[in-house]
Design a protein around this motif. Structure first.
Motif, mmCIF file in Angstrom:
data_model
loop_
_atom_site.group_PDB
_atom_site.id
_atom_site.type_symbol
_atom_site.label_atom_id
_atom_site.label_comp_id
_atom_site.label_asym_id
_atom_site.label_seq_id
_atom_site.Cartn_x
_atom_site.Cartn_y
_atom_site.Cartn_z
ATOM 1 N N LEU A 48 0.834 -1.211 0.000
ATOM 2 C CA LEU A 48 0.000 0.000 0.000
ATOM 3 C C LEU A 48 0.868 1.260 0.000
ATOM 4 O O LEU A 48 0.576 2.249 -0.661
ATOM 5 C CB LEU A 48 -0.945 -0.007 1.208
ATOM 6 C CG LEU A 48 -2.061 -1.068 1.188
ATOM 7 C CD1 LEU A 48 -2.786 -1.099 2.535
ATOM 8 C CD2 LEU A 48 -3.060 -0.811 0.061
ATOM 9 N N SER A 49 1.981 1.199 0.756
ATOM 10 C CA SER A 49 2.931 2.316 0.795
ATOM 11 C C SER A 49 3.495 2.597 -0.591
ATOM 12 O O SER A 49 3.602 3.742 -1.029
ATOM 13 C CB SER A 49 4.116 1.965 1.718
ATOM 14 O OG SER A 49 4.007 2.635 2.940
ATOM 15 N N ARG A 50 3.855 1.521 -1.279
ATOM 16 C CA ARG A 50 4.423 1.674 -2.626
ATOM 17 C C ARG A 50 3.423 2.335 -3.568
ATOM 18 O O ARG A 50 3.793 3.174 -4.381
ATOM 19 C CB ARG A 50 4.843 0.312 -3.169
ATOM 20 C CG ARG A 50 6.125 -0.210 -2.573
ATOM 21 C CD ARG A 50 6.613 -1.433 -3.334
ATOM 22 N NE ARG A 50 6.808 -1.140 -4.746
ATOM 23 C CZ ARG A 50 6.643 -2.037 -5.722
ATOM 24 N NH1 ARG A 50 6.240 -3.260 -5.436
ATOM 25 N NH2 ARG A 50 6.857 -1.692 -6.980
ATOM 26 N N ASN A 53 3.216 6.038 -2.861
ATOM 27 C CA ASN A 53 4.415 6.766 -3.269
ATOM 28 C C ASN A 53 4.577 6.847 -4.780
ATOM 29 O O ASN A 53 5.373 7.643 -5.276
ATOM 30 C CB ASN A 53 5.666 6.104 -2.662
ATOM 31 C CG ASN A 53 5.885 6.515 -1.206
ATOM 32 O OD1 ASN A 53 6.222 7.655 -0.914
ATOM 33 N ND2 ASN A 53 5.655 5.585 -0.284
ATOM 34 N N SER A 54 3.823 6.021 -5.511
ATOM 35 C CA SER A 54 4.051 5.899 -6.958
ATOM 36 C C SER A 54 3.741 7.195 -7.700
ATOM 37 O O SER A 54 3.070 8.090 -7.185
ATOM 38 C CB SER A 54 3.219 4.758 -7.534
ATOM 39 O OG SER A 54 1.855 5.130 -7.548
ATOM 40 N N SER A 55 4.211 7.242 -8.942
ATOM 41 C CA SER A 55 4.140 8.478 -9.730
ATOM 42 C C SER A 55 2.703 8.927 -9.993
ATOM 43 O O SER A 55 2.440 10.119 -10.108
ATOM 44 C CB SER A 55 4.875 8.291 -11.051
ATOM 45 O OG SER A 55 4.331 7.188 -11.744
ATOM 46 N N SER A 56 1.773 7.973 -10.073
ATOM 47 C CA SER A 56 0.402 8.426 -10.347
ATOM 48 C C SER A 56 -0.352 8.791 -9.069
ATOM 49 O O SER A 56 -1.494 9.235 -9.141
ATOM 50 C CB SER A 56 -0.363 7.377 -11.148
ATOM 51 O OG SER A 56 0.093 6.092 -10.910
ATOM 52 N N MET A 57 0.287 8.610 -7.904
ATOM 53 C CA MET A 57 -0.367 9.018 -6.662
ATOM 54 C C MET A 57 0.360 10.226 -6.062
ATOM 55 O O MET A 57 0.242 11.318 -6.582
ATOM 56 C CB MET A 57 -0.438 7.826 -5.690
ATOM 57 C CG MET A 57 -1.219 6.631 -6.230
ATOM 58 S SD MET A 57 -2.993 6.943 -6.480
ATOM 59 C CE MET A 57 -3.642 6.547 -4.876
ATOM 60 N N LEU A 58 1.137 10.018 -4.991
ATOM 61 C CA LEU A 58 1.800 11.176 -4.360
ATOM 62 C C LEU A 58 3.061 11.604 -5.125
ATOM 63 O O LEU A 58 3.551 12.715 -4.967
ATOM 64 C CB LEU A 58 2.157 10.850 -2.903
ATOM 65 C CG LEU A 58 0.980 10.774 -1.926
ATOM 66 C CD1 LEU A 58 1.425 10.225 -0.585
ATOM 67 C CD2 LEU A 58 0.322 12.139 -1.745
ATOM 68 N N ASN A 59 3.598 10.681 -5.920
ATOM 69 C CA ASN A 59 4.783 10.949 -6.731
ATOM 70 C C ASN A 59 5.931 11.515 -5.893
ATOM 71 O O ASN A 59 6.488 12.577 -6.193
ATOM 72 C CB ASN A 59 4.410 11.907 -7.872
ATOM 73 C CG ASN A 59 5.468 11.917 -8.968
ATOM 74 O OD1 ASN A 59 6.286 11.001 -9.038
ATOM 75 N ND2 ASN A 59 5.463 12.959 -9.792
ATOM 76 N N THR A 60 6.284 10.801 -4.837
ATOM 77 C CA THR A 60 7.326 11.272 -3.927
ATOM 78 C C THR A 60 8.707 11.070 -4.547
ATOM 79 O O THR A 60 8.934 10.091 -5.260
ATOM 80 C CB THR A 60 7.264 10.492 -2.599
ATOM 81 O OG1 THR A 60 7.241 9.097 -2.898
ATOM 82 C CG2 THR A 60 6.037 10.867 -1.808
ATOM 83 N N SER A 61 9.621 12.012 -4.270
ATOM 84 C CA SER A 61 10.973 11.894 -4.823
ATOM 85 C C SER A 61 11.742 10.782 -4.098
ATOM 86 O O SER A 61 12.492 10.030 -4.707
ATOM 87 C CB SER A 61 11.708 13.224 -4.727
ATOM 88 O OG SER A 61 11.560 13.747 -3.419
ATOM 89 N N PRO A 63 10.791 7.602 -1.261
ATOM 90 C CA PRO A 63 9.597 6.975 -0.688
ATOM 91 C C PRO A 63 9.384 7.325 0.784
ATOM 92 O O PRO A 63 10.326 7.317 1.574
ATOM 93 C CB PRO A 63 9.871 5.475 -0.844
ATOM 94 C CG PRO A 63 10.983 5.348 -1.812
ATOM 95 C CD PRO A 63 11.757 6.623 -1.757
ATOM 96 N N ILE A 64 8.163 7.649 1.147
ATOM 97 C CA ILE A 64 7.783 7.877 2.538
ATOM 98 C C ILE A 64 7.159 6.583 3.053
ATOM 99 O O ILE A 64 6.217 6.075 2.437
ATOM 100 C CB ILE A 64 6.737 9.017 2.641
ATOM 101 C CG1 ILE A 64 7.269 10.305 2.017
ATOM 102 C CG2 ILE A 64 6.309 9.241 4.086
ATOM 103 C CD1 ILE A 64 6.196 11.385 1.834
ATOM 104 N N PRO A 65 7.675 6.025 4.163
ATOM 105 C CA PRO A 65 7.004 4.823 4.691
ATOM 106 C C PRO A 65 5.701 5.214 5.402
ATOM 107 O O PRO A 65 5.675 6.160 6.173
ATOM 108 C CB PRO A 65 8.021 4.241 5.680
ATOM 109 C CG PRO A 65 9.039 5.293 5.909
ATOM 110 C CD PRO A 65 8.848 6.421 4.951
#
Ligand SMILES: [Mg+2]
Lengths: 111, 301
Positions: A48-50, A53-61, A63-65
């Motif tokens: 779920l974390s992945r 963090n993915s580009s189509s969701m939060l798009n984090t530079s 990953p935030i656990p």
């Protein structure tokens, strides 16, 4: 296989609709990304974390656990196990709240 | 019923009777509108095919030319005309999703209203037999083809079967059952041999089915098409309660082989070629008529 006329072979539900929410203003999903999403039920916290963090969701530079709460309870199992132990099934939309994980972050090299 | 079906808890008859009457008066104007639109589509007054052999006509019948010359221009019925259309008869199966997800939103209510509206329109048209199936974990008969559908009593008995409590939505099994029941119904059809029997299924559902089954469903849909069974999926998407929960916005997670995660719209892999998304009951008559018109145009070419 299904029986020809009567009952279908019962397949385990493999997907559930999840509605992601958060109370952290800095972690809101962008306007154009849907918070309602179909995910496989064998996912646990890491999966779920992945997704978040993915580009189509939060798009984090980086990953935030995340930790996840369903009805105020931390998710420690797969979604499938959660559904089973709570007498729910994949017909219901699960509202899943995400919060920054309290697990200490791994060391990150400074720039 | 010849099918093995589990006993379902029936809803109260009197209450179902009141609901049917209520839905019927609420949707009466829409039923009339759908009836007049469908009359043009389902009962064509002009055949599109040219055929026969006449002294005058629209187009030459090439096969008649050589005998015409060989007979020293005596066998002169060399023209084709538009034939009088063969009377069509229909078997129409209305399939209503009885799974829990329908009850979670107000899509269940919308589906039942649609069922009443569409079944009334078809009854007024008198184009053939109407059957009703319910589906969820399994498939059950709510109304047999052979039974008349013109009374409140028949309607109430259908409504009694729907409670939106089933724990799974097996659309693959529904499509398979639809094909099997249409095969059987074709054999048992009371329509004359000279009549042209068409079989049409309308599925009323929120559209949510495990995407792992989408490919299997496509295979079954090709099978249905080969047997001239048309299946239309009407997605009930009531947004009055939760606007952000529209199926149009629903996404699906996709795990790529390079370990990347993408999302795509759920409807992008939806297996049904002929589908509609209906937010309000008022949209249904026009949208359904438009889709059926397109389909008949495609099969007639
Ligand atoms: Mg469902």
């Amino acid at each position: 296989m299904d029986t020809p006329m009567g009952q279908p072979a019962v397949a385990a539900p493999q997907e559930v609709r999840v509605n992601f929410t958060t109370s952290s203003p800095d972690l809101q999903l962008p306007e154009d990304s849907s918070s309602l999403i179909v995910v496989p039920t064998d996912l646990k916290r890491y999966g779920l974390s992945r997704i978040l963090n993915s580009s189509s969701m939060l798009n984090t530079s980086s990953p935030i656990p995340f930790d996840f709460l369903i009805n105020g309870e931390f998710l420690r199992t797969s979604l499938q196990e959660y559904l089973e132990t709570h007498g729910k099934n994949a017909e219901e939309t699960l509202t899943v709240q995400y919060v920054r994980s309290l697990i200490p972050p791994v060391h990150q090299a400074s720039f | 019923s010849t099918h093995l079906e589990p006993e379902l808890q029936l809803r109260d008859y009197e209450e179902s009777m009141r609901r049917w009457a209520n839905f019927q008066s609420k949707t009466h104007a829409l039923s009339l509108s759908l009836t007049s639109q469908l009359r043009l589509i389902l009962t064509p007054s002009q055949s599109t095919k040219l055929s026969g052999s006449y002294r005058t006509g629209k187009r030459l019948n090439i096969k008649r030319i050589i005998p015409y010359i060989a007979s020293s221009y005596k066998r002169d019925k060399i023209w084709m005309r538009r034939a009088i259309p063969t009377k069509r008869s229909y078997q129409i199966l209305l399939c209503v999703d009885d799974s829990k997800s329908m009850g979670e939103s107000s899509s269940g209510e919308l589906a039942l209203e649609s069922l009443v509206m569409v079944s009334r329109a078809l009854t007024m048209l008198e184009v053939g037999e109407i059957g009703v199936l319910g589906f969820g974990t399994n498939v059950f008969t709510a109304h047999e083809f052979s039974e008349p559908f013109a009374s409140h009593d028949a309607g109430a008995k259908v409504l009694q079967r729907f409670a939106f409590q089933q724990d799974y939505t097996n659309i693959r099994f529904l499509v398979r059952q639809t094909i099997e029941r249409f095969r059987l119904a074709r054999q048992q059809s009371t329509s004359r041999g000279s009549e042209d029997l068409w079989q049409l299924a309308l599925i009323l559902s929120d559209g949510l089915t495990p995407s792992s089954e989408h490919e299997d469903i496509q295979v079954l849909l090709r099978e249905a098409m080969e047997e001239r069974i048309m299946i239309v999926f009407i997605i009930m998407d009531d947004m009055t309660q939760k606007k952000e929960q529209s199926v149009l916005k629903l996404k699906k997670v996709k795990f790529l082989s390079n370990d990347e995660i993408k999302t795509e719209y759920y409807l992008d892999t939806f297996p049904f070629q002929y589908y509609l998304v209906v937010h309000n009951l008022e949209d249904l008559p026009g949208a359904l008529a438009g889709l059926l018109r397109t389909w008949f145009a495609e099969v007639n070419t």
